[in-house]
Motif scaffolding. Structure first.
Motif, mmCIF file in Angstrom:
data_model
loop_
_atom_site.group_PDB
_atom_site.id
_atom_site.type_symbol
_atom_site.label_atom_id
_atom_site.label_comp_id
_atom_site.label_asym_id
_atom_site.label_seq_id
_atom_site.Cartn_x
_atom_site.Cartn_y
_atom_site.Cartn_z
ATOM 1 N N THR A 11 0.850 -1.184 0.000
ATOM 2 C CA THR A 11 0.000 0.000 0.000
ATOM 3 C C THR A 11 0.887 1.235 0.000
ATOM 4 N N LEU A 12 0.634 2.125 -0.952
ATOM 5 C CA LEU A 12 1.397 3.364 -1.064
ATOM 6 C C LEU A 12 0.476 4.554 -0.861
ATOM 7 N N LEU A 13 1.063 5.656 -0.414
ATOM 8 C CA LEU A 13 0.337 6.913 -0.276
ATOM 9 C C LEU A 13 0.744 7.835 -1.409
ATOM 10 N N ASP A 14 -0.248 8.474 -2.036
ATOM 11 C CA ASP A 14 0.079 9.451 -3.072
ATOM 12 C C ASP A 14 0.338 10.801 -2.422
ATOM 13 N N GLU A 15 0.581 11.814 -3.237
ATOM 14 C CA GLU A 15 0.910 13.137 -2.702
ATOM 15 C C GLU A 15 -0.221 13.768 -1.891
ATOM 16 N N ASP A 16 -1.462 13.247 -2.067
ATOM 17 C CA ASP A 16 -2.606 13.743 -1.298
ATOM 18 C C ASP A 16 -2.945 12.844 -0.120
ATOM 19 N N ASN A 17 -2.028 11.927 0.222
ATOM 20 C CA ASN A 17 -2.207 10.954 1.305
ATOM 21 C C ASN A 17 -3.355 9.983 1.072
ATOM 22 N N ASN A 18 -3.690 9.737 -0.193
ATOM 23 C CA ASN A 18 -4.678 8.712 -0.530
ATOM 24 C C ASN A 18 -3.955 7.379 -0.663
ATOM 25 N N GLU A 19 -4.525 6.339 -0.053
ATOM 26 C CA GLU A 19 -3.922 5.018 -0.133
ATOM 27 C C GLU A 19 -4.299 4.339 -1.440
ATOM 28 N N GLN A 20 -3.325 3.666 -2.045
ATOM 29 C CA GLN A 20 -3.567 2.853 -3.235
ATOM 30 C C GLN A 20 -2.793 1.556 -3.050
ATOM 31 N N GLU A 21 -3.492 0.449 -3.250
ATOM 32 C CA GLU A 21 -2.857 -0.845 -3.104
ATOM 33 C C GLU A 21 -2.335 -1.315 -4.467
ATOM 34 N N PHE A 22 -1.153 -1.943 -4.441
ATOM 35 C CA PHE A 22 -0.514 -2.437 -5.655
ATOM 36 C C PHE A 22 -0.064 -3.877 -5.445
ATOM 37 N N GLU A 23 -0.078 -4.637 -6.528
ATOM 38 C CA GLU A 23 0.513 -5.964 -6.528
ATOM 39 C C GLU A 23 1.950 -5.825 -7.025
ATOM 40 N N ILE A 24 2.873 -6.472 -6.341
ATOM 41 C CA ILE A 24 4.266 -6.462 -6.765
ATOM 42 C C ILE A 24 4.420 -7.560 -7.822
ATOM 43 N N LEU A 25 4.647 -7.140 -9.067
ATOM 44 C CA LEU A 25 4.786 -8.080 -10.172
ATOM 45 C C LEU A 25 6.201 -8.625 -10.291
ATOM 46 N N GLY A 26 7.166 -7.835 -9.887
ATOM 47 C CA GLY A 26 8.553 -8.258 -10.003
ATOM 48 C C GLY A 26 9.483 -7.298 -9.296
#
Length: 99
Positions: A11-26
């Motif tokens: 889970t990463l935070l963008d510049e507006d502190n919104n959380e976005q979840e990502f799958e690590i592909l590699g």
């Protein structure tokens, strides 16, 4: 035989502190640094259908003693990493198809 697949998520935070979840592909780690290929995870399956299918290449950097992820700014490096990730993805799918 248990073939259960559980993706590696971050889970990463963008510049507006919104959380976005990502799958690590590699992951690539070499003399240039440590890099990840990340694909966004969507709560709503319809959002995934409308997505462009692009993944993001992020660089791990150390800031205040903690690992942070940042966009790769060097376009030449980003292109080189994308080529390596694409080759790795192709090998992965070839191995999967052979099984």
């Amino acid at each position: 035989m248990d073939n259960e697949y559980a993706p590696d998520l971050i889970t990463l935070l963008d510049e507006d502190n919104n959380e976005q979840e990502f799958e690590i592909l590699g992951e690539i780690e070499d003399e240039r640094g440590k890099f990840y290929a990340l694909y966004p995870v969507f709560d709503n399956p319809k959002d995934a259908l409308n997505d462009s299918g692009e993944y993001y290449i992020m660089e791990a950097i150390e800031e205040d003693g903690e690992e942070q992820l940042a966009t790769v700014e060097d376009e030449v490096l980003a292109d080189e990493l994308a080529a390596i990730f694409e080759e790795n993805f192709e090998k992965l799918f070839e191995d999967t198809e052979e099984e």
